[in-house]
Design an enzyme around this catalytic site. Structure first.
Site, PDB file in Angstrom:
ATOM      1  N   LYS A   1      20.925 -33.126 -40.179  1.00 12.90           N
ATOM      2  CA  LYS A   1      20.931 -33.372 -38.729  1.00 12.90           C
ATOM      3  C   LYS A   1      20.485 -34.789 -38.448  1.00 12.90           C
ATOM      4  CE  LYS A   1      19.993 -28.788 -37.048  1.00 12.90           C
ATOM      5  NZ  LYS A   1      19.119 -27.892 -36.317  1.00 12.90           N
TER       6      LYS A   1
ATOM      7  N   PHE B   1      21.884 -26.504 -32.991  1.00  9.39           N
ATOM      8  CA  PHE B   1      21.608 -25.394 -33.907  1.00  9.39           C
ATOM      9  C   PHE B   1      22.931 -24.823 -34.394  1.00  9.39           C
ATOM     10  CE2 PHE B   1      20.150 -21.409 -35.599  1.00  9.39           C
ATOM     11  CZ  PHE B   1      18.959 -21.780 -36.206  1.00  9.39           C
ATOM     12  N   VAL B   2      23.132 -24.870 -35.702  1.00  8.04           N
ATOM     13  CA  VAL B   2      24.412 -24.436 -36.278  1.00  8.04           C
ATOM     14  C   VAL B   2      24.238 -23.174 -37.115  1.00  8.04           C
ATOM     15  CG1 VAL B   2      25.536 -26.698 -36.263  1.00  8.04           C
ATOM     16  CG2 VAL B   2      24.102 -26.055 -38.218  1.00  8.04           C
TER      17      VAL B   2
ATOM     18  N   ARG C   1      25.545 -15.602 -41.116  1.00  6.36           N
ATOM     19  CA  ARG C   1      25.632 -16.330 -42.394  1.00  6.36           C
ATOM     20  C   ARG C   1      27.022 -16.237 -42.995  1.00  6.36           C
ATOM     21  NH1 ARG C   1      20.379 -17.502 -44.260  1.00  6.36           N
ATOM     22  NH2 ARG C   1      18.794 -15.951 -43.748  1.00  6.36           N
TER      23      ARG C   1
ATOM     24  N   GLU D   1      20.169 -27.238 -50.996  1.00 13.09           N
ATOM     25  CA  GLU D   1      19.712 -26.654 -49.738  1.00 13.09           C
ATOM     26  C   GLU D   1      20.836 -26.729 -48.702  1.00 13.09           C
ATOM     27  OE1 GLU D   1      18.124 -24.753 -48.096  1.00 13.09           O
ATOM     28  OE2 GLU D   1      16.349 -25.525 -47.066  1.00 13.09           O
ATOM     29  N   ASP D   2      20.795 -25.804 -47.740  1.00  9.84           N
ATOM     30  CA  ASP D   2      21.858 -25.778 -46.731  1.00  9.84           C
ATOM     31  C   ASP D   2      21.772 -26.965 -45.768  1.00  9.84           C
ATOM     32  OD1 ASP D   2      19.528 -24.827 -45.522  1.00  9.84           O
ATOM     33  OD2 ASP D   2      20.359 -22.891 -44.934  1.00  9.84           O
TER      34      ASP D   2
ATOM     35  N   ASP E   1      16.780 -30.862 -41.833  1.00  9.06           N
ATOM     36  CA  ASP E   1      16.518 -31.067 -40.407  1.00  9.06           C
ATOM     37  C   ASP E   1      15.335 -32.032 -40.301  1.00  9.06           C
ATOM     38  OD1 ASP E   1      16.173 -30.840 -37.695  1.00  9.06           O
ATOM     39  OD2 ASP E   1      15.786 -28.707 -37.649  1.00  9.06           O
TER      40      ASP E   1
ATOM     41  N   LYS F   1      17.745 -18.091 -48.227  1.00  7.86           N
ATOM     42  CA  LYS F   1      19.028 -17.537 -48.593  1.00  7.86           C
ATOM     43  C   LYS F   1      20.160 -18.501 -48.233  1.00  7.86           C
ATOM     44  CE  LYS F   1      17.820 -12.938 -46.891  1.00  7.86           C
ATOM     45  NZ  LYS F   1      18.246 -11.935 -45.872  1.00  7.86           N
ATOM     46  N   GLY F   2      19.851 -19.415 -47.321  1.00  7.49           N
ATOM     47  CA  GLY F   2      20.900 -20.217 -46.694  1.00  7.49           C
ATOM     48  C   GLY F   2      21.806 -20.988 -47.633  1.00  7.49           C
TER      49      GLY F   2
ATOM     50  N   ASP G   1      21.851 -19.252 -40.717  1.00  5.24           N
ATOM     51  CA  ASP G   1      21.705 -18.080 -39.845  1.00  5.24           C
ATOM     52  C   ASP G   1      20.967 -18.378 -38.549  1.00  5.24           C
ATOM     53  OD1 ASP G   1      19.132 -18.437 -41.243  1.00  5.24           O
ATOM     54  OD2 ASP G   1      18.574 -16.589 -40.215  1.00  5.24           O
TER      55      ASP G   1
END
Ligand code: IMP
Ligand code: MG
Length: 203
Positions: free
Chosen positions: A149, A176-177, A189, A118-119, A122, A62-63, A183
């Site tokens: 990241k 971690f954001v 979110r 994509e959000d 990583d 969902k990000g 989320d």
């Protein structure tokens, strides 16, 4: 790409947020105006690069939804394109786990110029899975991420990732954001900025 890896966090109190967000945030890394401005620049890059292509934008749920929407709809972009989405999950709290992907009809992107949206990039595990699932059906595949990241090993050397994004909004430190689609256990979110979760949440 805009590098914010060395940036001091802005105090959350400078922003109007719900109480639960003040409680969980160390501070704000990227405020709303800057997010929007950078996404607008990315939209223009995409418009230029895909002007004569058959763009199919694939949002990773969902990000990526807020980023996907601002990148392709709430912009001045005038581009003919089709889009779809695919569910994906790998995180439990702040820990990365096995990648699970939802159903997707790969025939839909056959011969198309796919842009995976994509959000965050990583370790690259998620995007690698999505790339593999598309196989050689598309004519081309590129990746757009809002955040990447920067991962360093114990000696401080940059860790190479198995995938590279073609469009990156911001390079961020290995924290971690949350916010703007990202989320922590399905919370936060809705934030309009990118904030850093308090250290006590990391296990
Ligand atoms: P990767 O597979 O390690 O590249 O991680 C990418 C996925 O993990 C993204 O789709 C996010 O859903 C999630 N993720 C990674 N880092 C964060 C973070 O800092 N906050 C929220 N979600 C994250
Ligand atoms: Mg995600």
């Amino acid at each position: 790409m805009r590098d914010v890896t060395k940036r001091q966090l802005l105090p959350s109190r400078q922003f109007t947020l719900p109480k639960e967000a003040y409680d969980c945030l160390e501070g704000i890394l990227i405020p709303p105006k800057e997010l929007r401005a950078r996404i607008r620049e990315m939209s223009l890059d995409i418009m230029r690069d895909y002007a004569d292509k058959d763009l199919y934008a694939l949002a990773i749920l969902k990000g990526a939804i807020p980023f996907f929407t601002d990148l392709l709809f709430n912009s001045e972009m005038i581009l003919q394109f089709d889009y779809g989405c695919r569910e994906s999950s790998s995180y439990h709290g702040t820990q990365s786990g096995d990648l699970q992907m939802g159903q997707f009809n790969v025939e839909e992107v056959s011969g198309k110029d796919v842009l995976i949206v994509e959000d965050i990039l990583d370790t690259g595990k998620t995007l690698l899975g999505h790339l593999a699932a598309l196989g050689d059906k598309p004519r081309s595949v590129k990746i757009a991420v809002l955040l990447e990241k920067r991962l360093l090993d114990k000696q401080g050397n940059l860790i190479q990732k198995p995938v590279a994004a073609d469009y990156v909004g911001f390079t961020i430190p290995n924290l971690f954001v949350v916010g703007y689609g990202l989320d922590y256990n399905n919370k936060y979110r809705y934030l309009q900025s990118i904030g850093v979760l308090k250290k006590e949440y990391y296990s």
